[in-house]
Scaffold this active site. Sequence first.
Site, PDB file in Angstrom:
ATOM      1  N   ALA A 153       0.852  -1.200   0.000  1.00  0.00           N
ATOM      2  CA  ALA A 153       0.000   0.000   0.000  1.00  0.00           C
ATOM      3  C   ALA A 153       0.883   1.244   0.000  1.00  0.00           C
ATOM      4  O   ALA A 153       1.964   1.244   0.595  1.00  0.00           O
ATOM      5  CB  ALA A 153      -0.889  -0.001   1.243  1.00  0.00           C
ATOM      6  N   LYS A 154       0.408   2.270  -0.664  1.00  0.00           N
ATOM      7  CA  LYS A 154       1.160   3.538  -0.660  1.00  0.00           C
ATOM      8  C   LYS A 154       0.621   4.369   0.501  1.00  0.00           C
ATOM      9  O   LYS A 154      -0.260   5.218   0.335  1.00  0.00           O
ATOM     10  CB  LYS A 154       0.981   4.232  -2.019  1.00  0.00           C
ATOM     11  CG  LYS A 154       2.099   5.196  -2.349  1.00  0.00           C
ATOM     12  CD  LYS A 154       2.094   5.560  -3.807  1.00  0.00           C
ATOM     13  CE  LYS A 154       2.908   6.808  -4.086  1.00  0.00           C
ATOM     14  NZ  LYS A 154       4.321   6.735  -3.759  1.00  0.00           N
TER      15      LYS A 154
END
Length: 298
Positions: A153-154
């Site tokens: 995930a960013k």
Amino acid sequence: MYYNDNTFIFLNGEIVKASEAKIDLYGQTLHYGYGVFEGIRSYKTAEGKTKIFKEEAHFERLKNSAYALNIPYTWNNEDLIKATYQVLELNHLQDAYIRPLIYAPANMSFVRNHESFIAIETWEMKPFLGEQLLNVMTSSFERPNPRGFKIEAKATGHYVNSILASQEAKAKGYDEALLKDMKGFVAEAPGANFFVEKNNVLYTPQTGNILPGITRATILEICAQLGIQTIEKNITLAEVHGADSAFFCGTAAEVIGITSLDKILFRKEWKDSPGSIIQNEYKNLVTEKKKQEKLETV
Ligand code: PMP
């Protein structure tokens, strides 16, 4: 630098002036680094249009990043893409960086939120890692442990690690850092993925301990088209130190060659490496130059 009094942003369904937008100082994102974002880029194409590169993939990753962190995601990506084009136009931008950010409401506890907010900001893009070849150091910081974080995930909080690594490299006189993963294999840069080449074969760390970049995926596609062999695997530092060439890639960094790692020079000159061909192909792809050339020959 990022905005002035005439800059617009998209904020929770409305277009507002960046200088007048407000956020909550009691927000969970600000206090704990619990938010998700995207780094997207638009280009002025060969035909003179504004085109956001791989916009669906980026907004899809934004949604998946939010899901991975239990952050509500109530928006329709098609609407967000339309809003982004609108913001670009209002800000008179074509070659731009686009930053959607999903942030949490006021919440000092760790309990799950029932709502979340979105801002989409745009600004003029300057090359993220510059345009010169890079001297890189192996960082003393490791990438976050995938058992402690949702590494795919960013997430905003992950970037504390990136900032520390990048600042360390610059303080020691290098241009950028290369971080290893918790098992000691080469992982990625603070904000870009990594490729290394030996005997015209490109190697890149497999997914699992890295952010699986959209540029990385694009480069694997470009290589398949050009007939350049690519291998995704665990890569040791010793393999990189003896290699022919290397580069970083990312939406902001694009494709940028590396001269040396830990002062050990790569054997090939960048201009003689497959990376420099890929760098050109990537530029043609994002600016739709190839499409234009094809049209002209029809
Ligand atoms: N790794 C990290 C840690 C990054 O921040 C980025 C930039 N988003 C990348 C890799 C490259 O990803 P992308 O090609 O999707 O921009």
